[in-house]
Design a protein around this motif. Sequence first.
Motif, PDB file in Angstrom:
ATOM      1  N   GLU A 654       0.856  -1.180   0.000  1.00  0.00           N
ATOM      2  CA  GLU A 654       0.000   0.000   0.000  1.00  0.00           C
ATOM      3  C   GLU A 654       0.892   1.229   0.000  1.00  0.00           C
ATOM      4  O   GLU A 654       1.784   1.355   0.827  1.00  0.00           O
ATOM      5  CB  GLU A 654      -0.935  -0.013   1.214  1.00  0.00           C
ATOM      6  CG  GLU A 654      -1.893  -1.198   1.154  1.00  0.00           C
ATOM      7  CD  GLU A 654      -3.051  -1.103   2.139  1.00  0.00           C
ATOM      8  OE1 GLU A 654      -3.400   0.020   2.552  1.00  0.00           O
ATOM      9  OE2 GLU A 654      -3.590  -2.166   2.484  1.00  0.00           O
ATOM     10  N   THR A 656       0.642   5.253   0.178  1.00  0.00           N
ATOM     11  CA  THR A 656      -0.367   6.244   0.574  1.00  0.00           C
ATOM     12  C   THR A 656       0.273   7.614   0.807  1.00  0.00           C
ATOM     13  O   THR A 656       1.476   7.713   1.038  1.00  0.00           O
ATOM     14  CB  THR A 656      -1.061   5.805   1.883  1.00  0.00           C
ATOM     15  OG1 THR A 656      -0.056   5.553   2.863  1.00  0.00           O
ATOM     16  CG2 THR A 656      -1.886   4.548   1.690  1.00  0.00           C
ATOM     17  N   HIS A 705      -4.285   6.770  -2.310  1.00  0.00           N
ATOM     18  CA  HIS A 705      -4.189   5.412  -1.768  1.00  0.00           C
ATOM     19  C   HIS A 705      -4.047   4.417  -2.924  1.00  0.00           C
ATOM     20  O   HIS A 705      -5.007   4.147  -3.641  1.00  0.00           O
ATOM     21  CB  HIS A 705      -5.438   5.087  -0.925  1.00  0.00           C
ATOM     22  CG  HIS A 705      -5.315   3.787  -0.176  1.00  0.00           C
ATOM     23  ND1 HIS A 705      -6.354   3.231   0.527  1.00  0.00           N
ATOM     24  CD2 HIS A 705      -4.279   2.917  -0.037  1.00  0.00           C
ATOM     25  CE1 HIS A 705      -5.959   2.089   1.074  1.00  0.00           C
ATOM     26  NE2 HIS A 705      -4.704   1.884   0.738  1.00  0.00           N
ATOM     27  N   GLU A 716       9.217  -8.398  -1.406  1.00  0.00           N
ATOM     28  CA  GLU A 716       9.930  -7.741  -0.311  1.00  0.00           C
ATOM     29  C   GLU A 716      10.991  -6.776  -0.853  1.00  0.00           C
ATOM     30  O   GLU A 716      11.202  -5.695  -0.316  1.00  0.00           O
ATOM     31  CB  GLU A 716      10.553  -8.783   0.618  1.00  0.00           C
ATOM     32  CG  GLU A 716       9.463  -9.463   1.441  1.00  0.00           C
ATOM     33  CD  GLU A 716       9.943 -10.653   2.269  1.00  0.00           C
ATOM     34  OE1 GLU A 716      11.022 -11.193   1.980  1.00  0.00           O
ATOM     35  OE2 GLU A 716       9.202 -11.038   3.191  1.00  0.00           O
ATOM     36  N   GLU A 723      11.133   2.126  -0.297  1.00  0.00           N
ATOM     37  CA  GLU A 723      11.472   2.761   0.990  1.00  0.00           C
ATOM     38  C   GLU A 723      12.845   3.433   0.911  1.00  0.00           C
ATOM     39  O   GLU A 723      13.047   4.533   1.411  1.00  0.00           O
ATOM     40  CB  GLU A 723      11.449   1.691   2.084  1.00  0.00           C
ATOM     41  CG  GLU A 723      11.493   2.204   3.509  1.00  0.00           C
ATOM     42  CD  GLU A 723      10.299   3.076   3.889  1.00  0.00           C
ATOM     43  OE1 GLU A 723      10.552   4.209   4.326  1.00  0.00           O
ATOM     44  OE2 GLU A 723       9.146   2.629   3.752  1.00  0.00           O
ATOM     45  N   VAL A 735       4.710  10.546   1.442  1.00  0.00           N
ATOM     46  CA  VAL A 735       4.273   9.213   1.020  1.00  0.00           C
ATOM     47  C   VAL A 735       4.672   8.188   2.087  1.00  0.00           C
ATOM     48  O   VAL A 735       5.666   8.364   2.792  1.00  0.00           O
ATOM     49  CB  VAL A 735       4.888   8.869  -0.365  1.00  0.00           C
ATOM     50  CG1 VAL A 735       6.399   8.791  -0.309  1.00  0.00           C
ATOM     51  CG2 VAL A 735       4.316   7.587  -0.936  1.00  0.00           C
ATOM     52  N   ALA A 736       3.844   7.167   2.229  1.00  0.00           N
ATOM     53  CA  ALA A 736       4.158   6.078   3.166  1.00  0.00           C
ATOM     54  C   ALA A 736       4.017   4.754   2.428  1.00  0.00           C
ATOM     55  O   ALA A 736       3.143   4.601   1.569  1.00  0.00           O
ATOM     56  CB  ALA A 736       3.205   6.121   4.359  1.00  0.00           C
ATOM     57  N   ILE A 737       4.899   3.823   2.743  1.00  0.00           N
ATOM     58  CA  ILE A 737       4.931   2.528   2.059  1.00  0.00           C
ATOM     59  C   ILE A 737       4.634   1.435   3.083  1.00  0.00           C
ATOM     60  O   ILE A 737       5.390   1.253   4.038  1.00  0.00           O
ATOM     61  CB  ILE A 737       6.311   2.310   1.425  1.00  0.00           C
ATOM     62  CG1 ILE A 737       6.550   3.380   0.354  1.00  0.00           C
ATOM     63  CG2 ILE A 737       6.438   0.918   0.838  1.00  0.00           C
ATOM     64  CD1 ILE A 737       7.890   4.022   0.447  1.00  0.00           C
ATOM     65  N   SER A 738       3.550   0.728   2.891  1.00  0.00           N
ATOM     66  CA  SER A 738       3.152  -0.312   3.850  1.00  0.00           C
ATOM     67  C   SER A 738       3.054  -1.656   3.150  1.00  0.00           C
ATOM     68  O   SER A 738       2.086  -1.922   2.447  1.00  0.00           O
ATOM     69  CB  SER A 738       1.795   0.031   4.482  1.00  0.00           C
ATOM     70  OG  SER A 738       1.763   1.378   4.900  1.00  0.00           O
ATOM     71  N   PRO A 739       4.060  -2.527   3.317  1.00  0.00           N
ATOM     72  CA  PRO A 739       3.960  -3.868   2.722  1.00  0.00           C
ATOM     73  C   PRO A 739       2.965  -4.703   3.537  1.00  0.00           C
ATOM     74  O   PRO A 739       3.114  -4.811   4.753  1.00  0.00           O
ATOM     75  CB  PRO A 739       5.383  -4.437   2.860  1.00  0.00           C
ATOM     76  CG  PRO A 739       6.219  -3.350   3.458  1.00  0.00           C
ATOM     77  CD  PRO A 739       5.308  -2.358   4.077  1.00  0.00           C
ATOM     78  N   VAL A 740       1.966  -5.235   2.876  1.00  0.00           N
ATOM     79  CA  VAL A 740       0.929  -5.986   3.611  1.00  0.00           C
ATOM     80  C   VAL A 740       0.680  -7.358   2.976  1.00  0.00           C
ATOM     81  O   VAL A 740      -0.376  -7.952   3.194  1.00  0.00           O
ATOM     82  CB  VAL A 740      -0.391  -5.179   3.675  1.00  0.00           C
ATOM     83  CG1 VAL A 740      -0.198  -3.913   4.489  1.00  0.00           C
ATOM     84  CG2 VAL A 740      -0.911  -4.836   2.280  1.00  0.00           C
ATOM     85  N   ALA A 742       1.347 -10.595   3.352  1.00  0.00           N
ATOM     86  CA  ALA A 742       0.855 -11.802   4.029  1.00  0.00           C
ATOM     87  C   ALA A 742      -0.504 -11.585   4.688  1.00  0.00           C
ATOM     88  O   ALA A 742      -1.165 -12.542   5.088  1.00  0.00           O
ATOM     89  CB  ALA A 742       1.861 -12.268   5.080  1.00  0.00           C
ATOM     90  N   ASN A 743      -0.929 -10.327   4.797  1.00  0.00           N
ATOM     91  CA  ASN A 743      -2.225 -10.083   5.431  1.00  0.00           C
ATOM     92  C   ASN A 743      -3.375 -10.569   4.550  1.00  0.00           C
ATOM     93  O   ASN A 743      -4.425 -10.925   5.043  1.00  0.00           O
ATOM     94  CB  ASN A 743      -2.381  -8.592   5.706  1.00  0.00           C
ATOM     95  CG  ASN A 743      -3.606  -8.299   6.547  1.00  0.00           C
ATOM     96  OD1 ASN A 743      -3.709  -8.770   7.661  1.00  0.00           O
ATOM     97  ND2 ASN A 743      -4.562  -7.564   5.988  1.00  0.00           N
TER      98      ASN A 743
ATOM     99  N   ALA B  43       2.750   9.547   6.129  1.00  0.00           N
ATOM    100  CA  ALA B  43       3.415  10.030   4.922  1.00  0.00           C
ATOM    101  C   ALA B  43       4.204  11.293   5.213  1.00  0.00           C
ATOM    102  O   ALA B  43       4.873  11.825   4.337  1.00  0.00           O
ATOM    103  CB  ALA B  43       2.372  10.290   3.837  1.00  0.00           C
ATOM    104  N   TYR B 117      -1.310 -10.328   8.992  1.00  0.00           N
ATOM    105  CA  TYR B 117       0.087 -10.291   8.555  1.00  0.00           C
ATOM    106  C   TYR B 117       0.957 -10.996   9.585  1.00  0.00           C
ATOM    107  O   TYR B 117       1.907 -11.686   9.261  1.00  0.00           O
ATOM    108  CB  TYR B 117       0.539  -8.840   8.402  1.00  0.00           C
ATOM    109  CG  TYR B 117       1.891  -8.693   7.741  1.00  0.00           C
ATOM    110  CD1 TYR B 117       1.974  -8.474   6.370  1.00  0.00           C
ATOM    111  CD2 TYR B 117       3.066  -8.778   8.475  1.00  0.00           C
ATOM    112  CE1 TYR B 117       3.203  -8.331   5.745  1.00  0.00           C
ATOM    113  CE2 TYR B 117       4.304  -8.637   7.858  1.00  0.00           C
ATOM    114  CZ  TYR B 117       4.368  -8.420   6.494  1.00  0.00           C
ATOM    115  OH  TYR B 117       5.583  -8.289   5.886  1.00  0.00           O
TER     116      TYR B 117
END
Lengths: 979, 195, 94
Positions: A654, A656, A705, A716, A723, A735-740, A742-743, B43, B117
């Motif tokens: 994600e 965002t 988003h 990964e 990042e 900006v933010a980077i959220s690896p999700v 496995a969720n 962010a 997760y």
Amino acid sequence: MTTHGYRLPSGGRIDRTRTIAFEFNGRRLSGHPGDTLASALMANGVDIIGRSFKYRRPRGLYGAGVEDPNSMVAVRDAYGYEPALRAGQVRLGDGMQAWSVRGWPSAVFDVGGGVQLVSGLLNAGFYYKTFKWPSWSWFEPWIRRATGFGCPQAVDENRKVHHRHATYDVLIVGGGPAGLATARSLIGSGLRVFLAEDQPQLGGSLNWEAALIDGQSGSAWAASMARTLAEDSHTTILTSTTVTGAYENDHFVLVQSFWDDRGVHTECLWKLRAHHVVLATGMIERPLLFPDNDRPGIMLSGTVRRMINEFGVAPARRMAIYTNNDSGYLTALAAYRAGMAIAAVVDTRSAEAAMHATLSKEMGIPCLFDAQIQATAGYRRLATITVRQVSAVTKIACDGLAVSGGFSPCVHLAGHRGSKPVYDPTCGAFVPGDVPERWHVVGGVKATLDLSATFADAGAVAHTIRAGRGGLGSAHSPRVDVLSLGTGAIPTQPSVGSSSRMWVDFQNDVKASDIELAAREGYVAIEHLKRYTTLGMGTDQGRTSNVVGLSLLAALTNRTLSEVGTTTFRPPYTAIRLGTIANARRGDLFKPRRLFPTHGVHENRSAVFEDFGWERPDWYRSNANEREAAVALEMAAVRNHVGVFDASSLGKIEVTGPDAAKFLSRFYVSNLMTLKPERVRYSVMLKEDGVIFDDGVVSCLSDNHFLASPTSGNAEAVAAWFERWRQTEWPTMQVAISPVTANWTSIALAGPLARALLARLQPDFDISNDAFPHMQIREGTVGGVSARVARISFTGELQFEVSVQARYASSLLSTVLTAEGDLEPRPVGLEAWLRLRLEKGYLHVGSDTNGRTTPLDIGMGGIVAKRQDDFIGKRSLKLAFATSSEREQLVGLRALDGSLEVGGRILSRGHTQVPCPTEGYVTSACFSPSVGESIGLALIQRGHTRDGEVVKVFCGGTPISCRISNPIFYDPTNQRLQA
Amino acid sequence: MKLQLQSSLGVDLDAAPNEAGGLPNGMALRERADVGCVFLNAAVNAAEVIEGGNEALGVQLPARPGSISRGPRCSAIWLTPRAWLVQCPVDDELELASRVNAAFADKRLHAALFTDYLYWLELCGEGAEAILQQGGFVSLERDGLAVGHAKRTLVGNIPAVIIHERKFEWLVGIERSRTKYFVGWLNSVRDAPAG
Amino acid sequence: MILIRCPYCGELRTEDELTYGGEANIARPAETVSDEAWTDYLFMRTNPKGIHQEQWCCSAGCGQWFKVVRDTVSHRILDVWKFEEVSQAAEEVA
């Protein structure tokens, strides 16, 4: 047969009330708990433990521990098998079996002994010379058979292994008098102290030397120290623990052995970090050079004392001593007290230099001064020595000879940290030079022979360490009543005898004459000498031989020992079993296997898994018993009704924030600034060199988003890539980077009936073709839980990818697979999935691209040309390498005869037979049921300009004819995925 | 229609390993399928979103590395200078995430669903730390990882979130796909000699 | 074993927990630069024996990139600082 070594009636630290049975080379023998294999063999009168490496000379025990160059044995205990240990390293276990590692048919009678007759051929530089002349191939078969130490055995390994990691304030290496006194003086300081001792009991040399400390014997003092330290909650003591390596930042590796009456059952590998390091590793005795100095029965002087006092074993019946320092007299006294006959003490020095000689003389031991041994004799065992003095030559009968040429401090760990040992001419020893910060050197390792000096040193070091902690605790100063080791000794050069009979390195059969030859041939740098002669390259790492060899070279080249220097010390100090390093990292735990949350459902369908980091179903036995048949059915399901594919490993990141679109656009070849909410776009991502790194779709979930879907293998790496650029290059972007990844679990429904199957899950949004067209995404509820559904296609058919949180994954997959009625959904494995995409000509990054492929090579030049703004890798696409007309470009291939194979080379134009130049290769291939032909993708030079051309492709051992075509073989107008 | 939920291991860890007899005395291993998570990621600099985040969640988002703050409905763990892990009951996950996302429509702060997760495992007993130390240092500090603190590190060669909940009580969160590996690894190290 | 205290999370991290990012302070040029300037940016590094400014990431920890002055011979870490900060040690050796 007379035996020489024997068990003394009393003495030693062994448990004489119990007997342990063991075997050596098939002979049944016995010893006592507390014995090492070395002491037990000696007590049983075993003279010859093995044969030497090159000349097959019989060899017996030479040293009591890891320094022994000779006593190499293979050992099998109740828990495992080791192919090459020194006998002194092995604690005797009940039922233990040991074998000599060389010698055929036996160590006592070795047919290879005849090699000695041709020993002139095997001198220094043998390998280097025979590689040049006459021919290595003459020697190779014989050398290959003759070399090596021991053989591996395929046996069940029952040894347990553990790893520990720990941080301590102080690490003390060595539990002899220096280490114990330092540890004792740190009690009460509040510091956490870790003391490692490689022997099973603390005390070091105090266990066999005749010292008197605080009115007690050395071993009693050590035992009382051990008790005191054990009671201190801040001190951790590990015995049978070797510090095998010292690394940067005071990081250490230790191996701890746990053993019982039957052998070593567990090993623990420690990784330890310490703020202060106390090096209290002591020293090792070194030999003297004289002719035939390697006969069984000749051993280090300190080893004789240790055998007598620690193990209650006499190494011989009639002992002679050869020394250039006072160690020899201590041995004479110890042997005398043990009731052995003493033939003579042969001292290279004059009478005045020998501190302890008086006592020996009083006991009636003959002492010969200014004397050298000029010959030894004996068949399989020493029988006589011939001693030359200025005015006399004396032949002395003896079956044992204790040798001392001085001492070599164990400076190895400081050496691991790059600290060069320096030669101290006053004590004739290399001592640690500049040690790293917060390292402290105490006792024998700095060539201190005087015990009171060692204790004073230990107190001072403890004081320094405590000072950093406010000086808590108090010094402990033991009183030394009897000094132990007399004086140091500078290495002595022999002036009599033939150098071609003097062994320097016993394990590698390096003789004094080899070092002379090397020096004559110009190998005078110590690192060159080592490699040319193999001096010190054995498993004993030249612990006894190095300084002898160095001093010989120094004398030959008229240099001082300081000028010659030492070779480099590298970890490990002693060999570590690979199994101990590997620990749990074997079998299933070798590399973490990643499982889908639906793994059990796939197993129920008899999935055949392939390991891609993730365990992914390749095909399903529930579809057919044989792979090709199953894959055909799985492909048919997708083309004709509906297939279900688990895409859970696909990356989900994600992205965002107010700058999310702008940020993503800098990574992808396509412009994502124009991507609207609920829309999805496919693109590729480059590294800065312009080469394709990854591909996948990016979805816009809502304003600011986004959801990026990199490939499974790169999920990964892509998140880390995003990042890194955010932090290091564009820190002001919001900006933010959220690896999700496995969720979410993602189940793809593909085929003409995919929409009907999705409807069964009762989505709370409109899924009709008009409301939810191709390349769009919806968030909502599916199956009563929150979900994301993307309408994208990798197969060319109508396809929905349904993502729910992983805890609902199994339920989702079971539900769609058991959908009733005319849907007949079938599970589809990765193989069918990849063939379906090949029919459609879609790219599989890593298969259809390589480390040189750019977007221009895969037909994305138009998209690149349209981009006004910069993106990662864009500039590189203007470099000559990227724009060259000779590039390999991705095209389709249709076989006109034969079958295409992945990896098949494209023959250069005009060639029909191999060998010949080639101009590309097949990157993907299969037989396409939909097209009815063998098809493939290939990277071919100038491929984009060669549509329709027939080329020869080397497949299955023969060139076949193929036509270059558009890579989209199936439904080129995209009717089906728009349906 | 409602899909059924399933825990990561799908087995009751409470009983299984202890009955196997391998776990040292007084140790307990428990799967914590009840722990829900929301991943909060800013962010912009944390200072710009902390207040709004606190309001939406009813917990103070910690600014100090490694620290945890506890609120009535959830606790927040510092993960990076701009990201937090919010632990809550599984059933509260959606609502908490929605509240954050509603408060930050411009996505300066984003709440991602994260419950699935991570797989959480509770390890209790005097030897718990020694078991973890077989897989890594846990902490290189003199006094170790303080009670009430959390950190990300490697355990048994995989990334993990470690929380030192109370004395002799640890909570370890690992990425869900590696659950089976991690439990296998724990089984391989559990009978370590004391030391 | 290289150990570095991460300036962001304050934890002492082992080599296993860290990722090496090569030489620091390589500026990314604009697209308009010459081929030579661009390929220098791509491939040319100082690769010194001794003092080296480099990027590291606390990858198994707080995920942050930071800068380090390291002696490539002894592995001694002379300074560690955040991207938004300036290093005294780095300025002295520069």
